[in-house]
Enzyme design. Structure first.
Site, PDB file in Angstrom:
ATOM      1  N   LYS A 101       0.839  -1.178   0.022  1.00  0.00           N
ATOM      2  CA  LYS A 101      -0.168  -0.053   0.078  1.00  0.00           C
ATOM      3  C   LYS A 101       0.944   1.224  -0.022  1.00  0.00           C
ATOM      4  CE  LYS A 101      -4.412  -0.948   2.228  1.00  0.00           C
ATOM      5  NZ  LYS A 101      -5.331  -0.895   3.231  1.00  0.00           N
TER       6      LYS A 101
ATOM      7  N   GLU B 191     -19.442  -8.561   9.807  1.00  0.00           N
ATOM      8  CA  GLU B 191     -20.271  -8.217  10.494  1.00  0.00           C
ATOM      9  C   GLU B 191     -21.238  -9.065  11.101  1.00  0.00           C
ATOM     10  OE1 GLU B 191     -19.011  -5.092   7.601  1.00  0.00           O
ATOM     11  OE2 GLU B 191     -19.612  -7.030   7.584  1.00  0.00           O
TER      12      GLU B 191
ATOM     13  N   ARG C   8     -25.594  -5.750   6.595  1.00  0.00           N
ATOM     14  CA  ARG C   8     -24.802  -7.068   6.048  1.00  0.00           C
ATOM     15  C   ARG C   8     -25.393  -7.991   7.204  1.00  0.00           C
ATOM     16  NH1 ARG C   8     -19.809  -5.866   2.701  1.00  0.00           N
ATOM     17  NH2 ARG C   8     -19.272  -7.994   3.257  1.00  0.00           N
TER      18      ARG C   8
END
Length: 639
Positions: free
Chosen positions: A285, A371, A399
């Site tokens: 990243k 979740e 979700r």
């Protein structure tokens, strides 16, 4: 404004077809220019930077090797797709990213044929790509489907559910695992690149297939032994045993920043008769931009910044953000009660749980992008006497809805839900707007649902949640900064289902839920100036409703409007149901509900979004005046 970079090769590319005209040895320069262009663009717009920087070479290689858009390319989440947008005909608009009327910060079907599937929530790419691949197989159409998914997104169960069903797609499906956290693979080098090229080659894939067919004909013990020995050897060398078990041919790990390694491996994968194939690519990243590489968050999400120094324009300091007010209030509660713990699903920074973790690391649980698990885990903690606070964005709690219903509400377990990013979210647009939590939670028996009007109210509501053990309880609050009011110390426990009148009047009643209260008070001032005496109530609770207060307001005023930053079916709908059931409209009360429009609002500045929704002071005044002008006779005649 910083000077735009010189990009002679990139200037020749309007679409991936132009990229494919170049020689392989020109691609590193394309990648370098692409990286510089992306840094320049995001310095002007703000947005997601680190993720896109990490996939510049991978993006270049995919579009060079595969026949996009005929080959379907799906980016998981989509926040890393800025380089993809530049290469696919949107470079001229790249400096409109996340602006009103400009490019989305994620992939979006309406935006380009190169965005075949929209995203912004995680871990959907493999399921979607599998759908495209099977559709092509059923219709006899050419074209592969490529899903690019990060190692973080791979932590979610949905990715494995998709992979478990992927075998039928065969070689039409390619999954590229973008491992940018070093969480799965060790460092990579020349040997692993050679191995990746070797195992993706036709002879090796063919040999493996033959070996498997021969092994299946062996007696069971020998078959099992042969399978285990092959898996062990491949697992030792390649780390791919898990993916092989799910029916994938595993290739990797390879260096995602080395085009000399990427191109030949992807060409082998493209031409392979076997499949589905998973290519394990290791990236970094923030790659290629020193300030991002040096930053702890790799410049994941940034404000506008100076390219040379990397210094971000944070703007003037204002009131604290709601997420930090929540976190500080929760830390204060946890100091007094050892049963309080915090759960987040891969969003510790966004929810403020990172602040809680510094104070109470042993009572903080980041469960990853999971979740559903987060909610049921919280239910188990609550059942055993703990006081779990489940801090999840409103849009991400969608979700886990079945878990909220089945594991929490039906069992009446005291799980505390802290729903950040409730309502409109500006530049992040429809995918992150918390539009539906009032509708999907207020309909559930046993649930208590609160909405904070400001930071003081949020602090009191966190205190109320900590004290409430009779069942599940939720609070919603928006993205961004508060109003600057003083934080109560000590906070108070709010009586459940009771609102408050913040301004008394006689003709008009505004029943406000949440942070639209400030605009409701402005609207009242303007209505007062027009001779309309206006009451403003901060209702605090969407469930249970303050029936006594609602009855008083609806019977003592000529016009009443409800105001909420949520979709139809929420607070206003429940007030209307109460009014109808108790005959409160029978005497001719004019009542209107102000809520989010029945469409997905595009990204824009928050004030423009509120105006568009009619949820600012102007919208409230207009609604009241319209109700007063309404021809009641026409309504009666229609009945």
């Amino acid at each position: 404004m910083s000077q735009r970079p010189s990009t002679p090769l990139l200037d020749t590319i309007d679409a991936p077809a132009d990229l494919r005209k170049l020689k392989p040895e020109q691609l590193p320069q394309v990648a370098e220019e692409l990286r510089e262009e992306m840094i320049s663009a995001v310095s002007v717009t703000g947005g997601h930077l680190g993720a896109g920087l990490g996939v510049v070479e991978l993006t270049t290689a995919i579009h060079y090797v595969f026949d996009t858009p005929n080959d379907i390319l799906i980016w998981d989440v989509g926040h890393q797709a800025y380089p993809h947008k530049i290469l696919t005909g949107r470079r001229d608009r790249i400096r409109t990213l996340r602006q009103g009327g400009g490019l989305s910060g994620f992939t979006r079907r309406q935006e380009s044929e190169y965005d075949p599937f929209g995203a912004a929530h995680s871990s959907t790419s493999i399921s979607a790509a599998l759908g495209f691949a099977i559709a092509n197989k059923m219709s006899g159409s050419a074209g592969k489907a490529i899903a690019v998914i990060g190692d973080g997104a791979m932590s979610a169960g949905m990715a494995y559910e998709a992979m478990n069903n992927a075998e039928a797609a065969g070689n039409r499906l390619v999954v590229i695992l973008n491992d940018n956290d070093m969480s799965i693979a060790p460092p990579v080098g020349g040997l692993s690149a050679y191995l990746a090229w070797l195992v993706s080659s036709k002879p090796f894939l063919g040999l493996r297939d033959i070996a498997k067919r021969i092994a299946r004909r062996l007696p069971r013990p020998l078959h099992d032994a042969a399978r285990k020995s092959e898996e062990f050897a491949r697992g030792m060398a390649m780390g791919g045993t898990l993916f092989e078990q799910l029916g994938f041919y595993y290739v990797g790990p390879i260096d995602g920043h080395n085009l000399d390694h990427l191109i030949p491996v992807l060409e082998n994968v493209r031409d392979a008769g076997e499949g589905p194939i998973l290519v394990h690519v290791v990236t970094k990243k923030g790659k290629g931009y020193a300030p991002a590489e040096a930053s702890a968050d790799k410049y994941h999400g940034v404000q506008k910044f100076d390219v040379v120094s990397g210094k971000q324009d944070k703007g003037p300091a204002g009131p604290p953000s709601y997420q930090n007010v929540f976190a500080d209030a929760l830390v204060a509660e946890a100091t007094l009660d050892p049963r309080i713990c915090a759960i987040t699903a891969a969003m510790p920074g966004g929810t403020g749980v990172d602040r809680f973790a510094k104070a109470f690391p042993d009572r903080t649980f980041d469960v990853g992008i999971a979740e559903q698990h987060a909610v049921t885990f919280a239910a188990g903690l609550a059942a055993q006497g703990m006081k779990p606070f489940c801090a999840i964005y409103s849009t991400f709690l969608q979700r886990a809805y079945d878990q909220v219903v089945h594991d929490v509400a039906i069992q009446n377990l005291p799980v505390r839900f802290a729903m950040d990013r409730a309502g409109l979210v500006g530049a992040d647009g429809a995918t992150h707007a918390g539009s539906f939590d009032l509708a999907y939670l207020c309909t559930l028996p046993n649930m208590v649902v609160m909405a904070a009007a400001d930071e003081a109210e949020l602090t009191n509501m966190v205190h109320t949640m900590a004290a409430y053990d009779a069942g599940p309880i939720a609070v919603r609050y928006p993205r961004g900064g508060g109003t600057g009011v003083a934080i109560p110390n000590p906070p108070e426990v709010l009586p459940i289902g009771k609102g408050r009148v913040v301004r008394e009047g006689k003709s008009v009643a505004i029943l406000s839920l949440g942070t639209r209260l400030e605009d409701a008070l402005k609207a009242a001032e303007r209505l007062e100036a027009q001779g309309l005496s206006t009451t403003v109530a901060d209702m605090r609770f969407a469930k249970p409703l303050d029936e006594a207060l609602i009855r008083r307001l609806l019977t003592n005023h000529e016009v009443a409007i409800t105001v909420e930053e949520g979709a139809a079916g929420g607070f206003g709908a429940h007030v209307l149901t109460l009014a109808a059931d108790q005959g409160l409209t029978d005497a001719g009360l004019k009542i209107r509900t102000l809520r989010l429009p029945d469409r997905f609002q595009d990204h824009d500045k928050p004030e423009k979004q509120y105006a568009d929704a009619g949820l600012d002071a102007d919208g409230m005044v207009a609604a009241v005046l319209s109700a007063l002008r309404h021809n009641s006779v026409g309504v009666g005649a229609a009945g």
